[in-house]
Scaffold this motif. Structure first.
Motif, PDB file in Angstrom:
ATOM      1  N   UNK A  82      87.215 -25.575  -5.129  1.00 48.45           N
ATOM      2  CA  UNK A  82      88.616 -25.893  -5.321  1.00 48.45           C
ATOM      3  C   UNK A  82      89.196 -24.926  -6.351  1.00 48.45           C
ATOM      4  N   UNK A  83      90.404 -24.454  -6.082  1.00 51.78           N
ATOM      5  CA  UNK A  83      91.085 -23.531  -6.980  1.00 51.78           C
ATOM      6  C   UNK A  83      92.114 -24.284  -7.815  1.00 51.78           C
ATOM      7  N   UNK A  84      92.071 -24.067  -9.122  1.00 57.61           N
ATOM      8  CA  UNK A  84      92.985 -24.722 -10.049  1.00 57.61           C
ATOM      9  C   UNK A  84      93.692 -23.655 -10.872  1.00 57.61           C
ATOM     10  N   UNK A  85      95.027 -23.632 -10.785  1.00 59.56           N
ATOM     11  CA  UNK A  85      95.820 -22.742 -11.629  1.00 59.56           C
ATOM     12  C   UNK A  85      96.082 -23.456 -12.945  1.00 59.56           C
ATOM     13  N   UNK A 114     100.069 -22.131  -2.195  1.00 63.76           N
ATOM     14  CA  UNK A 114      98.718 -22.288  -1.673  1.00 63.76           C
ATOM     15  C   UNK A 114      97.694 -21.378  -2.341  1.00 63.76           C
ATOM     16  N   UNK A 115      98.131 -20.570  -3.292  1.00 57.31           N
ATOM     17  CA  UNK A 115      97.181 -19.746  -4.046  1.00 57.31           C
ATOM     18  C   UNK A 115      96.175 -20.642  -4.760  1.00 57.31           C
ATOM     19  N   UNK A 147      91.032 -35.212 -11.215  1.00 58.25           N
ATOM     20  CA  UNK A 147      90.289 -34.536 -10.161  1.00 58.25           C
ATOM     21  C   UNK A 147      89.276 -35.423  -9.438  1.00 58.25           C
ATOM     22  N   UNK A 148      88.975 -36.588  -9.970  1.00 58.83           N
ATOM     23  CA  UNK A 148      88.059 -37.485  -9.266  1.00 58.83           C
ATOM     24  C   UNK A 148      88.803 -38.514  -8.413  1.00 58.83           C
ATOM     25  N   UNK A 149      90.126 -38.490  -8.466  1.00 63.20           N
ATOM     26  CA  UNK A 149      90.939 -39.438  -7.700  1.00 63.20           C
ATOM     27  C   UNK A 149      91.572 -38.744  -6.499  1.00 63.20           C
ATOM     28  N   UNK A 193      82.217 -26.292 -11.460  1.00 63.84           N
ATOM     29  CA  UNK A 193      82.274 -25.543 -10.209  1.00 63.84           C
ATOM     30  C   UNK A 193      83.655 -25.215  -9.694  1.00 63.84           C
ATOM     31  N   UNK A 194      84.693 -25.513 -10.439  1.00 62.31           N
ATOM     32  CA  UNK A 194      86.054 -25.189 -10.018  1.00 62.31           C
ATOM     33  C   UNK A 194      86.330 -23.712 -10.252  1.00 62.31           C
ATOM     34  N   UNK A 195      87.110 -23.124  -9.358  1.00 62.52           N
ATOM     35  CA  UNK A 195      87.580 -21.750  -9.543  1.00 62.52           C
ATOM     36  C   UNK A 195      88.899 -21.815 -10.288  1.00 62.52           C
TER      37      UNK A 195
END
Length: 149
Positions: free
Chosen positions: A1-4, A56-57, A124-126, A26-28
């Motif tokens: 998963x990508x997180x800005x 969507x980036x 992030x867990x929901x 493990x998040x990008x």
């Protein structure tokens, strides 16, 4: 998963801690700045994270300023963004479950870092529950379409 992620100078240290915390899981991470404690304007970074999510980036975003208020307002100006200012884990959970929030906002000057990381983890867990909540989120999107074109 990508997180800005993005912050102003007040949120810079928390942004760096949050980045490391998420990378360990493990998040990008896509860092949209700021890159130091030098004084900057929070709207620039709220917009940058909002645009990354809306385009969507990134799948999700996190924005941090002193209170979380200004940067969340800025992120919410980007069509398609649903930024939620959260001050506890329950709000973070409900932001995802009921509002399908795609950007998390909080303030570095109002929360301890352990509380902030708990909020991040709950966000992030929901997952979005859909159902009656989907109708409401769609109504928000309709308002946006009517007013923003």
């Amino acid at each position: 998963m990508k997180v800005a992620v993005g912050s102003d100078h007040a949120g810079f240290e928390y942004k760096e801690i949050v980045k490391n915390h998420l990378q360990e899981k493990g998040y990008q991470i896509i860092d949209k700045g700021t890159y130091s404690k030098e004084s900057v304007d929070y709207p620039v970074f709220g917009e940058a994270v909002g645009k990354a999510v809306a385009s969507g980036e990134a799948d999700f975003g996190i924005v941090i300023c002193g209170t979380g208020i200004g940067i969340s307002i800025s992120a919410n100006k980007v069509p398609g963004v649903r930024a939620a200012l959260c001050t506890n884990e329950y709000m973070a959970r409900m932001a995802r479950k009921h509002n399908n929030a795609n950007v998390l906002a909080f303030g570095a000057r109002v929360l301890g870092i352990d509380v902030a990381l708990g909020i991040v983890d709950q966000f992030f867990s929901s997952e979005f529950e859909g159902g009656r909540h989907e109708r409401r989120v769609n109504l928000i999107s309709e308002i946006e379409k009517d007013l923003c074109g």
